[in-house]
Write an enzyme that holds these catalytic residues in place. Structure first.
Site, PDB file in Angstrom:
ATOM      1  N   LYS A  40       0.837  -1.208   0.000  1.00 20.07           N
ATOM      2  CA  LYS A  40       0.000   0.000   0.000  1.00 20.07           C
ATOM      3  C   LYS A  40       0.870   1.255   0.000  1.00 20.07           C
ATOM      4  O   LYS A  40       0.579   2.218  -0.701  1.00 20.07           O
ATOM      5  CB  LYS A  40      -0.890   0.023   1.247  1.00 20.07           C
ATOM      6  CG  LYS A  40      -2.108  -0.870   1.160  1.00 20.07           C
ATOM      7  CD  LYS A  40      -3.027  -0.527   2.321  1.00 20.07           C
ATOM      8  CE  LYS A  40      -4.209  -1.460   2.418  1.00 20.07           C
ATOM      9  NZ  LYS A  40      -5.039  -1.134   3.575  1.00 20.07           N
TER      10      LYS A  40
ATOM     11  N   ASP B  97      -9.174   1.974   4.681  1.00 20.20           N
ATOM     12  CA  ASP B  97      -9.633   0.637   5.005  1.00 20.20           C
ATOM     13  C   ASP B  97     -10.294   0.141   3.738  1.00 20.20           C
ATOM     14  O   ASP B  97     -11.074   0.862   3.110  1.00 20.20           O
ATOM     15  CB  ASP B  97     -10.605   0.642   6.183  1.00 20.20           C
ATOM     16  CG  ASP B  97     -10.773  -0.774   6.736  1.00 20.20           C
ATOM     17  OD1 ASP B  97      -9.748  -1.429   6.996  1.00 20.20           O
ATOM     18  OD2 ASP B  97     -11.913  -1.233   6.897  1.00 20.20           O
ATOM     19  N   SER B  98      -9.925  -1.047   3.342  1.00 19.19           N
ATOM     20  CA  SER B  98     -10.395  -1.505   2.044  1.00 19.19           C
ATOM     21  C   SER B  98     -10.739  -2.976   2.105  1.00 19.19           C
ATOM     22  O   SER B  98     -10.376  -3.671   3.064  1.00 19.19           O
ATOM     23  CB  SER B  98      -9.302  -1.266   1.004  1.00 19.19           C
ATOM     24  OG  SER B  98      -8.089  -1.837   1.430  1.00 19.19           O
TER      25      SER B  98
ATOM     26  N   PHE C  87      -1.303  -7.568  -4.706  1.00 19.12           N
ATOM     27  CA  PHE C  87      -1.373  -8.282  -3.439  1.00 19.12           C
ATOM     28  C   PHE C  87      -2.815  -8.724  -3.211  1.00 19.12           C
ATOM     29  O   PHE C  87      -3.704  -8.465  -4.024  1.00 19.12           O
ATOM     30  CB  PHE C  87      -0.884  -7.388  -2.284  1.00 19.12           C
ATOM     31  CG  PHE C  87      -1.798  -6.236  -1.957  1.00 19.12           C
ATOM     32  CD1 PHE C  87      -1.836  -5.102  -2.741  1.00 19.12           C
ATOM     33  CD2 PHE C  87      -2.644  -6.291  -0.837  1.00 19.12           C
ATOM     34  CE1 PHE C  87      -2.684  -4.043  -2.448  1.00 19.12           C
ATOM     35  CE2 PHE C  87      -3.485  -5.231  -0.529  1.00 19.12           C
ATOM     36  CZ  PHE C  87      -3.512  -4.107  -1.338  1.00 19.12           C
TER      37      PHE C  87
ATOM     38  N   LYS D 136      -3.228  -0.189 -12.725  1.00 15.21           N
ATOM     39  CA  LYS D 136      -4.023  -0.439 -11.505  1.00 15.21           C
ATOM     40  C   LYS D 136      -4.152   0.865 -10.704  1.00 15.21           C
ATOM     41  O   LYS D 136      -5.215   1.182 -10.179  1.00 15.21           O
ATOM     42  CB  LYS D 136      -3.381  -1.540 -10.641  1.00 15.21           C
ATOM     43  CG  LYS D 136      -4.225  -1.826  -9.397  1.00 15.21           C
ATOM     44  CD  LYS D 136      -3.645  -2.813  -8.404  1.00 15.21           C
ATOM     45  CE  LYS D 136      -4.516  -2.852  -7.152  1.00 15.21           C
ATOM     46  NZ  LYS D 136      -3.939  -3.579  -6.017  1.00 15.21           N
TER      47      LYS D 136
ATOM     48  N   HIS E 176      -9.875   1.148  -6.622  1.00 16.77           N
ATOM     49  CA  HIS E 176     -10.671   1.733  -5.548  1.00 16.77           C
ATOM     50  C   HIS E 176      -9.836   2.704  -4.724  1.00 16.77           C
ATOM     51  O   HIS E 176     -10.292   3.764  -4.329  1.00 16.77           O
ATOM     52  CB  HIS E 176     -11.222   0.601  -4.679  1.00 16.77           C
ATOM     53  CG  HIS E 176     -10.199  -0.427  -4.271  1.00 16.77           C
ATOM     54  ND1 HIS E 176      -9.311  -0.988  -5.165  1.00 16.77           N
ATOM     55  CD2 HIS E 176      -9.883  -0.968  -3.058  1.00 16.77           C
ATOM     56  CE1 HIS E 176      -8.525  -1.834  -4.526  1.00 16.77           C
ATOM     57  NE2 HIS E 176      -8.846  -1.838  -3.252  1.00 16.77           N
TER      58      HIS E 176
HETATM   59  P1  IMP Z   1      -6.978  -3.400   5.165  1.00 19.29           P
HETATM   60  O1  IMP Z   1      -5.484  -3.387   5.190  1.00 19.29           O
HETATM   61  O2  IMP Z   1      -7.631  -3.505   6.490  1.00 19.29           O
HETATM   62  O3  IMP Z   1      -7.528  -2.303   4.320  1.00 19.29           O
HETATM   63  O4  IMP Z   1      -7.331  -4.813   4.514  1.00 19.29           O
HETATM   64  C1  IMP Z   1      -7.757  -4.888   3.249  1.00 19.29           C
HETATM   65  C2  IMP Z   1      -7.703  -6.317   2.748  1.00 19.29           C
HETATM   66  O5  IMP Z   1      -8.558  -6.346   1.602  1.00 19.29           O
HETATM   67  C3  IMP Z   1      -6.307  -6.697   2.264  1.00 19.29           C
HETATM   68  O6  IMP Z   1      -5.603  -7.460   3.183  1.00 19.29           O
HETATM   69  C4  IMP Z   1      -6.627  -7.504   1.009  1.00 19.29           C
HETATM   70  O7  IMP Z   1      -6.878  -8.834   1.362  1.00 19.29           O
HETATM   71  C5  IMP Z   1      -7.908  -6.868   0.493  1.00 19.29           C
HETATM   72  N1  IMP Z   1      -7.580  -5.769  -0.450  1.00 19.29           N
HETATM   73  C6  IMP Z   1      -7.712  -4.438  -0.271  1.00 19.29           C
HETATM   74  N2  IMP Z   1      -7.294  -3.742  -1.345  1.00 19.29           N
HETATM   75  C7  IMP Z   1      -6.867  -4.664  -2.221  1.00 19.29           C
HETATM   76  C8  IMP Z   1      -6.284  -4.572  -3.530  1.00 19.29           C
HETATM   77  O8  IMP Z   1      -6.035  -3.498  -4.103  1.00 19.29           O
HETATM   78  N3  IMP Z   1      -5.981  -5.742  -4.095  1.00 19.29           N
HETATM   79  C9  IMP Z   1      -6.203  -6.945  -3.512  1.00 19.29           C
HETATM   80  N4  IMP Z   1      -6.710  -7.097  -2.304  1.00 19.29           N
HETATM   81  C10 IMP Z   1      -7.048  -5.958  -1.650  1.00 19.29           C
END
Ligand code: IMP
Length: 201
Positions: A13, A70-71, A148, A171, A176
């Protein structure tokens, strides 16, 4: 130079955000630069709530403007799961992908979207949150080794490649995270002088 902290220790990220911030008059730091950051429990009910919680904690700890995302992945046939639990769905990326494909075995509806909420915190307050999405579908077997998370099984609408096969520059244009980040950057440029030199080290 002024700097802003992104509240993540995820090197992928950080790299995506560094690219997104290229050409801006601000230096990006991350929690990799603050190894003693105590961490935040992501117990919000929405992407926005979790992003806000992380941004606020980083802003207070590092004492500079901070943003957090947060994604996650929402799959239509799974009623939006794994959603905010995307990173906790299974222990590793490979296991998460295997579990997802298992749940979708024989399922015709492959529609899914990645969602990203970004929150900005300044002076100990969350000032704004933004949300971006990219729609697409979950394919039957992983393709590609770039990116990832769920990238190798996510094919964005309008493209033949999965996110795991796609050049990072592309990408970074359609993801998003890129959509939410552009909204956040526009807001910062238009409304705020939060990136002024006052925040120099
Ligand atoms: P965060 O770090 O709490 O936002 O967790 C997001 C999780 O969603 C990550 O560990 C991935 O498994 C998935 N994720 C979020 N963004 C992406 C992306 O751009 N590609 C692939 N998986 C994503």
């Amino acid at each position: 130079m002024a700097y802003i902290v992104v509240a993540t220790s995820n090197a992928h990220k950080v790299e995506e955000y560094e690219k997104l911030l290229e050409g801006q008059k601000v230096e990006l730091k991350s929690l990799l630069d603050f190894p003693n950051f105590p961490g935040v429990e992501e117990d919000g009910a929405t992407f926005r709530e979790n992003a806000a919680k992380k941004a606020l904690a980083a802003c207070k700890y590092c004492d500079v403007p901070a943003f957090a995302d947060d994604s996650g992945l929402e799959v239509e046939a799974l009623d939006g799961r794994p959603g905010i639990y995307s990173s906790r769905y299974a222990p590793t990326d490979a296991e998460r992908i295997a579990k997802l494909l298992g749940e979708l075995e024989g399922v015709e509806n492959r529609r899914a979207r990645f969602v990203c909420a970004i929150a900005i915190a300044v002076n100990g307050e969350v000032i704004e949150t933004f949300e971006g999405e990219v729609k697409g579908r979950i394919i039957d077997a992983p393709r590609g080794v770039d990116g990832f998370g769920y990238d190798p099984v996510f094919q964005p609408d309008g493209y033949e490649e999965t996110f795991g096969e796609m050049a990072q520059e592309l990408k970074n244009k359609i993801s998003h995270r890129a959509v939410a980040f552009k909204l956040a950057l526009n807001f910062v440029e238009d409304e705020m002088s939060v990136l002024d030199d006052d925040f120099d080290l």
